[in-house]
Write a protein that holds these residues in place. Sequence first.
Motif: not given
Length: 123
Positions: A44, A117, A53
């Motif tokens: 992400e 992330t 994503n």
Amino acid sequence: MKMLILILTLFFSPVQEETVKNIGTALKAGSSKELIKFCNQTVEIKINGESSNYSKAQAEVILRDFFSKNAPKSFAYIHQGSSQGLKYTIGRYTHDNGVYRVVMFIKKIGDEYRIDTLNFSQE
């Protein structure tokens, strides 16, 4: 059992810290090619509130574009921690036109640590 967990934690910490160091080096260099090596198969990426994503190949294109528009002057970690097997870092990415706060969540996958992330927020 507690001793085994302690030994395993001590054994894996150098690998984790080396990965975090290498990620910082890639950010400091503005190298999407190097940074992507530390990403999960899907990652992400959030830039100024816009999040999606991406596969590793797509993420490399997004990061290359980000670095070309915001060439790095410096990058430094300002905080690191972990919670429930998830490593997180907060850093400052400085470029010619300002500063981004960079928040990363890094997961252990198998024997490796991978960025799950990556969040760039302009300060």
